[in-house]
Design an enzyme around this catalytic site. Structure first.
Site, PDB file in Angstrom:
ATOM      1  N   SER A  94      -5.268  -3.895   8.221  1.00  0.00           N
ATOM      2  CA  SER A  94      -5.524  -2.464   8.465  1.00  0.00           C
ATOM      3  C   SER A  94      -5.344  -1.656   7.177  1.00  0.00           C
ATOM      4  CB  SER A  94      -4.624  -1.933   9.587  1.00  0.00           C
ATOM      5  OG  SER A  94      -3.277  -1.860   9.176  1.00  0.00           O
ATOM      6  N   ASN A 152       4.726   8.046  12.658  1.00  0.00           N
ATOM      7  CA  ASN A 152       3.283   8.212  12.864  1.00  0.00           C
ATOM      8  C   ASN A 152       3.018   9.067  14.107  1.00  0.00           C
ATOM      9  OD1 ASN A 152       0.515   7.934  12.715  1.00  0.00           O
ATOM     10  ND2 ASN A 152       0.498   5.695  12.877  1.00  0.00           N
ATOM     11  N   SER A 182      -8.557   3.839  12.774  1.00  0.00           N
ATOM     12  CA  SER A 182      -8.836   2.398  12.835  1.00  0.00           C
ATOM     13  C   SER A 182     -10.024   2.113  13.722  1.00  0.00           C
ATOM     14  CB  SER A 182      -7.618   1.659  13.403  1.00  0.00           C
ATOM     15  OG  SER A 182      -6.588   1.665  12.451  1.00  0.00           O
ATOM     16  N   THR A 189       7.029   1.722  12.523  1.00  0.00           N
ATOM     17  CA  THR A 189       6.023   2.751  12.192  1.00  0.00           C
ATOM     18  C   THR A 189       5.596   3.519  13.445  1.00  0.00           C
ATOM     19  OG1 THR A 189       4.174   1.168  12.325  1.00  0.00           O
ATOM     20  CG2 THR A 189       5.183   1.463  10.177  1.00  0.00           C
ATOM     21  N   HIS A 207      -4.117  10.516   5.782  1.00  0.00           N
ATOM     22  CA  HIS A 207      -3.597  10.076   7.083  1.00  0.00           C
ATOM     23  C   HIS A 207      -2.326   9.253   6.827  1.00  0.00           C
ATOM     24  CE1 HIS A 207      -3.011   8.308  10.891  1.00  0.00           C
ATOM     25  NE2 HIS A 207      -3.307   7.086  10.471  1.00  0.00           N
ATOM     26  N   LYS A 250      -0.072   4.391  -1.671  1.00  0.00           N
ATOM     27  CA  LYS A 250      -1.073   3.347  -1.945  1.00  0.00           C
ATOM     28  C   LYS A 250      -2.457   3.989  -2.069  1.00  0.00           C
ATOM     29  CE  LYS A 250       1.071  -0.309   0.942  1.00  0.00           C
ATOM     30  NZ  LYS A 250       1.486  -1.379   0.057  1.00  0.00           N
ATOM     31  N   CYS A 309      -7.099   7.614  15.028  1.00  0.00           N
ATOM     32  CA  CYS A 309      -6.414   8.750  14.387  1.00  0.00           C
ATOM     33  C   CYS A 309      -7.395   9.757  13.804  1.00  0.00           C
ATOM     34  CB  CYS A 309      -5.490   8.245  13.289  1.00  0.00           C
ATOM     35  SG  CYS A 309      -4.370   6.971  13.861  1.00  0.00           S
ATOM     36  N   ASP A 329      16.802  -5.405   6.124  1.00  0.00           N
ATOM     37  CA  ASP A 329      17.399  -4.535   5.101  1.00  0.00           C
ATOM     38  C   ASP A 329      16.817  -3.122   5.282  1.00  0.00           C
ATOM     39  OD1 ASP A 329      18.194  -3.215   2.823  1.00  0.00           O
ATOM     40  OD2 ASP A 329      17.450  -4.738   1.419  1.00  0.00           O
ATOM     41  N   GLU A 379      -5.302   9.227  21.171  1.00  0.00           N
ATOM     42  CA  GLU A 379      -5.548   7.825  21.492  1.00  0.00           C
ATOM     43  C   GLU A 379      -4.437   7.311  22.419  1.00  0.00           C
ATOM     44  OE1 GLU A 379      -5.120   5.173  17.985  1.00  0.00           O
ATOM     45  OE2 GLU A 379      -4.814   7.013  16.863  1.00  0.00           O
TER      46      GLU A 379
HETATM   47  N1  CAA Z   1      13.560  -3.178  -0.125  1.00  0.00           N
HETATM   48  C1  CAA Z   1      12.504  -2.411  -0.520  1.00  0.00           C
HETATM   49  N2  CAA Z   1      11.215  -2.689  -0.139  1.00  0.00           N
HETATM   50  C2  CAA Z   1      11.005  -3.733   0.683  1.00  0.00           C
HETATM   51  C3  CAA Z   1      12.064  -4.561   1.122  1.00  0.00           C
HETATM   52  C4  CAA Z   1      13.395  -4.234   0.692  1.00  0.00           C
HETATM   53  N3  CAA Z   1      14.449  -4.966   1.071  1.00  0.00           N
HETATM   54  N4  CAA Z   1      11.551  -5.507   1.918  1.00  0.00           N
HETATM   55  C5  CAA Z   1      10.191  -5.294   1.982  1.00  0.00           C
HETATM   56  N5  CAA Z   1       9.885  -4.230   1.222  1.00  0.00           N
HETATM   57  C6  CAA Z   1       8.566  -3.634   1.018  1.00  0.00           C
HETATM   58  C7  CAA Z   1       7.464  -4.648   0.831  1.00  0.00           C
HETATM   59  O1  CAA Z   1       7.377  -5.088  -0.524  1.00  0.00           O
HETATM   60  C8  CAA Z   1       6.249  -3.836   1.260  1.00  0.00           C
HETATM   61  O2  CAA Z   1       5.861  -2.964   0.230  1.00  0.00           O
HETATM   62  P1  CAA Z   1       4.372  -3.028  -0.375  1.00  0.00           P
HETATM   63  O3  CAA Z   1       3.425  -2.851   0.779  1.00  0.00           O
HETATM   64  O4  CAA Z   1       4.332  -1.877  -1.306  1.00  0.00           O
HETATM   65  O5  CAA Z   1       4.255  -4.353  -1.004  1.00  0.00           O
HETATM   66  C9  CAA Z   1       6.798  -2.973   2.383  1.00  0.00           C
HETATM   67  O6  CAA Z   1       8.213  -2.957   2.224  1.00  0.00           O
HETATM   68  C10 CAA Z   1       6.476  -3.491   3.779  1.00  0.00           C
HETATM   69  O7  CAA Z   1       6.883  -4.825   3.816  1.00  0.00           O
HETATM   70  P2  CAA Z   1       5.978  -5.914   4.569  1.00  0.00           P
HETATM   71  O8  CAA Z   1       4.552  -5.772   4.132  1.00  0.00           O
HETATM   72  O9  CAA Z   1       6.630  -7.242   4.433  1.00  0.00           O
HETATM   73  O10 CAA Z   1       6.153  -5.343   6.051  1.00  0.00           O
HETATM   74  P3  CAA Z   1       5.614  -5.889   7.410  1.00  0.00           P
HETATM   75  O11 CAA Z   1       4.904  -7.184   7.306  1.00  0.00           O
HETATM   76  O12 CAA Z   1       6.795  -5.878   8.322  1.00  0.00           O
HETATM   77  O13 CAA Z   1       4.531  -4.812   7.889  1.00  0.00           O
HETATM   78  C11 CAA Z   1       3.171  -2.918   8.181  1.00  0.00           C
HETATM   79  C12 CAA Z   1       4.327  -3.546   7.380  1.00  0.00           C
HETATM   80  C13 CAA Z   1       1.910  -3.781   7.986  1.00  0.00           C
HETATM   81  C14 CAA Z   1       2.911  -1.526   7.669  1.00  0.00           C
HETATM   82  C15 CAA Z   1       3.591  -2.893   9.688  1.00  0.00           C
HETATM   83  O14 CAA Z   1       4.642  -2.005   9.851  1.00  0.00           O
HETATM   84  C16 CAA Z   1       2.442  -2.494  10.628  1.00  0.00           C
HETATM   85  O15 CAA Z   1       1.680  -3.348  11.064  1.00  0.00           O
HETATM   86  N6  CAA Z   1       2.343  -1.169  10.972  1.00  0.00           N
HETATM   87  C17 CAA Z   1       1.303  -0.666  11.882  1.00  0.00           C
HETATM   88  C18 CAA Z   1      -0.078  -0.706  11.262  1.00  0.00           C
HETATM   89  C19 CAA Z   1      -0.314   0.370  10.233  1.00  0.00           C
HETATM   90  O16 CAA Z   1       0.410   1.350  10.138  1.00  0.00           O
HETATM   91  N7  CAA Z   1      -1.399   0.223   9.452  1.00  0.00           N
HETATM   92  C20 CAA Z   1      -1.786   1.199   8.468  1.00  0.00           C
HETATM   93  C21 CAA Z   1      -3.285   1.307   8.284  1.00  0.00           C
HETATM   94  S1  CAA Z   1      -4.102   1.534   9.866  1.00  0.00           S
HETATM   95  C22 CAA Z   1      -3.977   3.237  10.130  1.00  0.00           C
HETATM   96  O17 CAA Z   1      -3.733   3.982   9.229  1.00  0.00           O
HETATM   97  C23 CAA Z   1      -4.174   3.759  11.530  1.00  0.00           C
HETATM   98  C24 CAA Z   1      -2.853   3.998  12.169  1.00  0.00           C
HETATM   99  O18 CAA Z   1      -2.350   5.114  12.186  1.00  0.00           O
HETATM  100  C25 CAA Z   1      -2.150   2.872  12.781  1.00  0.00           C
END
Ligand code: CAA
Length: 412
Positions: free
Chosen positions: A201, A277, A310, A152, A233, A242, A111, A29, A79
């Site tokens: 993370s 990102n 990270s 992302t 960041h 958040k 980062c 979605d 990185e």
């Molecule tokens: N409509 C609206 N919202 C929806 C939805 C829908 N149909 N379906 C899901 N969502 C929401 C979820 O509720 C969730 O929101 P919350 O976090 O507020 O609860 C959000 O969308 C994401 O959904 P999921 O958690 O199910 O998503 P996911 O499991 O696919 O993973 C992620 C999300 C963990 C960010 C993933 O994209 C990821 O691993 N990204 C890379 C890691 C990252 O960015 N980490 C951040 C911290 S590390 C850092 O900052 C260093 C860096 O640069 C990497």
């Protein structure tokens, strides 16, 4: 002595993928991307771009109005490095014709490397007040296809000049820092894509924010409401929300309505919403977004800045916006760069993603795409060959790639 940011510029690739296209292809979605993670588009680097060309493109503009002879150090944070030995800073130093009596080196801590460079630059210019530091932050955020991280991704570079003549942001000396050995996100040398424990993370990011803030608060005596705006960041935009709500709770300011709290961050999110990102560059892209898209005059406003890398290392610091800052921003150029980009369909996105440079040293000419002023022309004898797109520059050597003569800067 006042020390801070004199100029700021960014570059992001000409190509992007709308996350609606990705959502359709992956059977997700689109609201999950647009609302759930807060991202609409992601920048995709062309095959003839890398961290050097992106940084050179940003630096070219950050150096406008700066006497290049005054640059005493080029600090390059990335990185997505292209060489285990030679610093990406040296390629940019050469492409931009910076003075020889200059330090040029690369810094790594995910980062947060760019923020480590910024911290280091404060000491450098305090000791050498006639010199300025060029800080470069450039990255391609790349995860496995069809993985949770794919939405992302993104790419971009930020460049800033730090000096004792700041015109944009006066940096305050109090910093809170934090280091913890965790495996939340990493990229072993044998992989082009990062490995990540996504949910973990996010937890570590928030823990690092807590700890860095606590030290910053102790050092500075400032509280949450001593800051007018916050930039965090931005691995994806929802992370900023958040983080900000987390900090408000931590400092007992969660009685403030969410809408009011979010107004302290939202103008900083406009650029990254459509670039994705950019790792080391992302915090500074957020800062530019706030300064350039805010309808308010931000003069005298204090901005809290949180950098997270990270692995992990984090820093919380702040700065005050200087009078006349708008004159020194590149708002119109950045706006045009973002508006004039070209959308990729899914097949072209995959083609770009799957494009690889040869690793056996064979001669290779990269296909020509829109790249801004600098591009990666190809590979010869295991050396990357860069060129000033269109009009060639001849600062160090003349190289031949696949029989074509190019005046170029050869990266040894
Ligand atoms: N409509 C609206 N919202 C929806 C939805 C829908 N149909 N379906 C899901 N969502 C929401 C979820 O509720 C969730 O929101 P919350 O976090 O507020 O609860 C959000 O969308 C994401 O959904 P999921 O958690 O199910 O998503 P996911 O499991 O696919 O993973 C992620 C999300 C963990 C960010 C993933 O994209 C990821 O691993 N990204 C890379 C890691 C990252 O960015 N980490 C951040 C911290 S590390 C850092 O900052 C260093 C860096 O640069 C990497």
């Amino acid at each position: 002595m006042r020390i801070g940011i004199e100029t700021l510029a960014f570059y992001t690739p000409h190509y992007f993928l709308d996350l609606r296209t990705l959502a359709e292809k992956r059977g997700v979605d689109v609201k999950k991307y647009y609302d759930g993670i807060g991202q609409e588009k992601m920048a995709v680097a062309a095959p003839d771009e890398d961290v050097v060309t992106m940084a050179a493109n940003a630096a070219h503009h950050a150096l406008e109005g700066i006497d290049r002879q005054s640059i005493g150090a080029v600090m390059f944070a990335t990185e997505s490095g292209i060489d285990q030995s030679k610093a990406a800073a040296i390629y940019v130093h050469s492409l931009l014709g910076l003075p020889k009596n200059c330090m040029s080196f690369e810094i790594k801590q995910a980062c947060c490397g760019s923020t480590a460079a910024l911290q280091m630059s404060l000491g450098f210019v305090a000791q050498n007040p006639k010199k300025k530091v060029l800080i470069l932050a450039s990255d391609v955020a790349r995860y496995d296809l069809d993985s949770p991280g794919e939405a992302t991704q993104g790419a971009g570079a930020a460049a800033m000049v730090v000096s004792v003549e700041p015109r944009i942001l006066d940096l305050s000396p109090e910093w809170g820092t934090y280091t913890e050995d965790v495996m939340d996100f990493w990229r072993p040398n044998y992989r082009e894509e990062a490995l990540v424990d996504g949910k973990y993370s996010i937890k570590v990011y928030l823990r690092a924010l807590t700890e860095a803030w606590r030290e910053y608060q102790q050092e500075s005596g400032r509280d949450f409401d001593d800051h007018d705006y916050y930039c965090y960041h931005l691995p994806f935009n929802k992370m900023s929300r958040k983080a900000h709500l987390h900090l408000a709770r931590l400092t007992h300011h969660d009685d403030i309505p969410d809408e009011e709290l979010l107004s302290q961050i939202e103008e900083g999110l406009s650029y990254s919403r459509v670039t994705g990102n950019s790792y080391t560059a992302s915090l500074y892209l957020g800062l530019m977004s706030l300064l350039e898209t805010s309808r308010c005059d931000l003069t005298g406003k204090r901005i809290g800045l949180f950098s997270y890398g990270s692995g992990c290392m984090a820093a919380f610091f702040s700065g005050v916006v200087l009078p006349g800052y708008r004159k020194h921003l590149q708002t119109e150029r950045h706006r045009r760069m973002l508006c004039e980009r070209e959308e990729l369909d899914f097949a072209r996105y995959e083609d770009f993603y799957l494009h690889h440079l040869p690793t056996d040293g064979s001669d290779y000419e990269t296909p020509k795409h829109e790249t801004g002023l600098y591009r990666l022309a190809g590979i010869k004898d295991h050396k990357r060959i860069y060129e000033f797109s269109g009009a060639a520059v001849d600062r160090s050597s003349t190289e031949t790639i696949s029989g074509l003569q190019k005046n170029s800067v050869a990266a040894a």
